[in-house]
Design a protein around this motif. Sequence first.
Motif, mmCIF file in Angstrom:
data_model
loop_
_atom_site.group_PDB
_atom_site.id
_atom_site.type_symbol
_atom_site.label_atom_id
_atom_site.label_comp_id
_atom_site.label_asym_id
_atom_site.label_seq_id
_atom_site.Cartn_x
_atom_site.Cartn_y
_atom_site.Cartn_z
ATOM 1 N N GLU A 16 0.835 -1.203 0.000
ATOM 2 C CA GLU A 16 0.000 0.000 0.000
ATOM 3 C C GLU A 16 0.868 1.250 0.000
ATOM 4 N N ALA A 17 1.983 1.209 0.736
ATOM 5 C CA ALA A 17 2.872 2.362 0.791
ATOM 6 C C ALA A 17 3.450 2.672 -0.586
ATOM 7 N N MET A 18 3.851 1.636 -1.320
ATOM 8 C CA MET A 18 4.404 1.873 -2.648
ATOM 9 C C MET A 18 3.333 2.361 -3.621
ATOM 10 N N ALA A 19 2.103 1.882 -3.450
ATOM 11 C CA ALA A 19 1.002 2.398 -4.273
ATOM 12 C C ALA A 19 0.774 3.872 -3.964
ATOM 13 N N GLN A 20 0.909 4.238 -2.687
ATOM 14 C CA GLN A 20 0.767 5.642 -2.299
ATOM 15 C C GLN A 20 1.864 6.486 -2.934
ATOM 16 N N VAL A 21 3.090 5.970 -2.935
ATOM 17 C CA VAL A 21 4.208 6.677 -3.561
ATOM 18 C C VAL A 21 3.929 6.913 -5.046
ATOM 19 N N ASN A 22 3.428 5.901 -5.730
ATOM 20 C CA ASN A 22 3.139 6.032 -7.157
ATOM 21 C C ASN A 22 2.085 7.096 -7.422
ATOM 22 N N SER A 23 1.115 7.207 -6.525
ATOM 23 C CA SER A 23 0.080 8.230 -6.711
ATOM 24 C C SER A 23 0.653 9.629 -6.522
ATOM 25 N N ILE A 24 1.645 9.751 -5.655
ATOM 26 C CA ILE A 24 2.282 11.057 -5.439
ATOM 27 C C ILE A 24 3.024 11.499 -6.693
ATOM 28 N N GLY A 25 3.648 10.541 -7.388
ATOM 29 C CA GLY A 25 4.386 10.875 -8.602
ATOM 30 C C GLY A 25 3.539 11.571 -9.650
ATOM 31 N N SER A 26 2.254 11.253 -9.689
ATOM 32 C CA SER A 26 1.373 11.864 -10.686
ATOM 33 C C SER A 26 1.125 13.349 -10.420
ATOM 34 N N LEU A 27 1.511 13.830 -9.222
ATOM 35 C CA LEU A 27 1.277 15.233 -8.871
ATOM 36 C C LEU A 27 2.410 16.157 -9.314
ATOM 37 N N ARG A 28 3.480 15.592 -9.861
ATOM 38 C CA ARG A 28 4.656 16.405 -10.201
ATOM 39 C C ARG A 28 4.325 17.662 -11.009
ATOM 40 N N PRO A 29 3.562 17.565 -12.111
ATOM 41 C CA PRO A 29 3.307 18.777 -12.905
ATOM 42 C C PRO A 29 2.598 19.870 -12.112
ATOM 43 N N ALA A 30 1.610 19.481 -11.311
ATOM 44 C CA ALA A 30 0.878 20.477 -10.519
ATOM 45 C C ALA A 30 1.781 21.092 -9.462
ATOM 46 N N LEU A 31 2.615 20.271 -8.821
ATOM 47 C CA LEU A 31 3.532 20.785 -7.807
ATOM 48 C C LEU A 31 4.504 21.793 -8.414
ATOM 49 N N ALA A 32 4.991 21.491 -9.619
ATOM 50 C CA ALA A 32 5.937 22.387 -10.294
ATOM 51 C C ALA A 32 5.277 23.721 -10.639
ATOM 52 N N ALA A 33 4.075 23.669 -11.178
ATOM 53 C CA ALA A 33 3.386 24.902 -11.578
ATOM 54 C C ALA A 33 3.086 25.777 -10.368
ATOM 55 N N ASN A 34 2.592 25.171 -9.300
ATOM 56 C CA ASN A 34 2.291 25.934 -8.087
ATOM 57 C C ASN A 34 3.569 26.474 -7.443
ATOM 58 N N GLY A 35 4.632 25.653 -7.451
ATOM 59 C CA GLY A 35 5.875 26.074 -6.824
ATOM 60 C C GLY A 35 6.480 27.302 -7.470
#
Length: 219
Positions: A16-35
Motif C-alpha cells: 500500500e505504501a508503494m502504491a501511495q508513492v506512485n500516486s504522489i508521482g502523478s502530482l509532479r506537474p501540478a507541484l511544479a506549476a504551483n511552486g
Amino acid sequence: MTTTTVSATSGVHAAEAMAQVNSIGSLRPALAANGLLDDRGNRDTAENMALLSEAGASRLMVPASLGGLWEGSLFGGWGALIRAETDIGAGDGPTCQNWATTALVSREIFDPHNGLPDETRQEVAHRLLDQGLRMVASNAETGVGQPVVARPVPGGVILSGTKSFNTNSGGRGLANVGCTLEGTPGRHHVLVELTHPDVEHHDDWDNMGQRGTYSQTIT
C-alpha cells in the motif's frame, strides 16, 4: 540455519505504501506549476501541501497502528518515504522540504521512547491523516542571542525565546521546539501550536528559490 518470517500485515502495508508513492508521482506537474508561483509571490506552499494531503501522502508518516502505512520502527519505511520525497522534490523543492520536515518531526513524535502520552500521539496522527497538519522542527538559534527556555508552572511550562529558522511554518501547525528546562539538565522539547496568540511570526524569509519554505524567525 536461521529463517526470517515477514508478517502478512507488514507486507500489505508495504504494498500500500508503494502504491501511495506512485500516486504522489502523478502530482509532479501540478507541484511544479504551483511552486513557481509560490516563489514569485513569496508565499507559502499551501496549495501543494493541500494536494499532498488530499492524495493521502501523510499515511507514509503515520504508524500502521494509528491508521497509517509506516510499520512504526524508527529505521523502518524509509524506502517509501524517500521515494515520495524524490517525486515531490522533482516537482518543487520547497514543497519537498516542507513535507519532509513534517515527516521527520513525525518520526520524533511517534517514537515510543520520547515520553509522550498515547493520547498525544493519537491526536497528532488524526490531525496528520484528516486535517493536513504540518509540523516544524524548531531548533536553530543562530543570531538570536539567548536560548529558548521553558519555565515550569502548574499544569505545564511557559516557553520564552526566539528561533531563527522555522521551515514549514507558513502553514502554522505544530512546532517541536528544542529548549532548556529550568531546574533540569539536558535538552528538552515542547510541542507548540503556532496559532497560539503569544507566538509571534516575524515573516522575514525571502530567499530566491526557497521562498516557499517560509523558514522565518519565530518568537
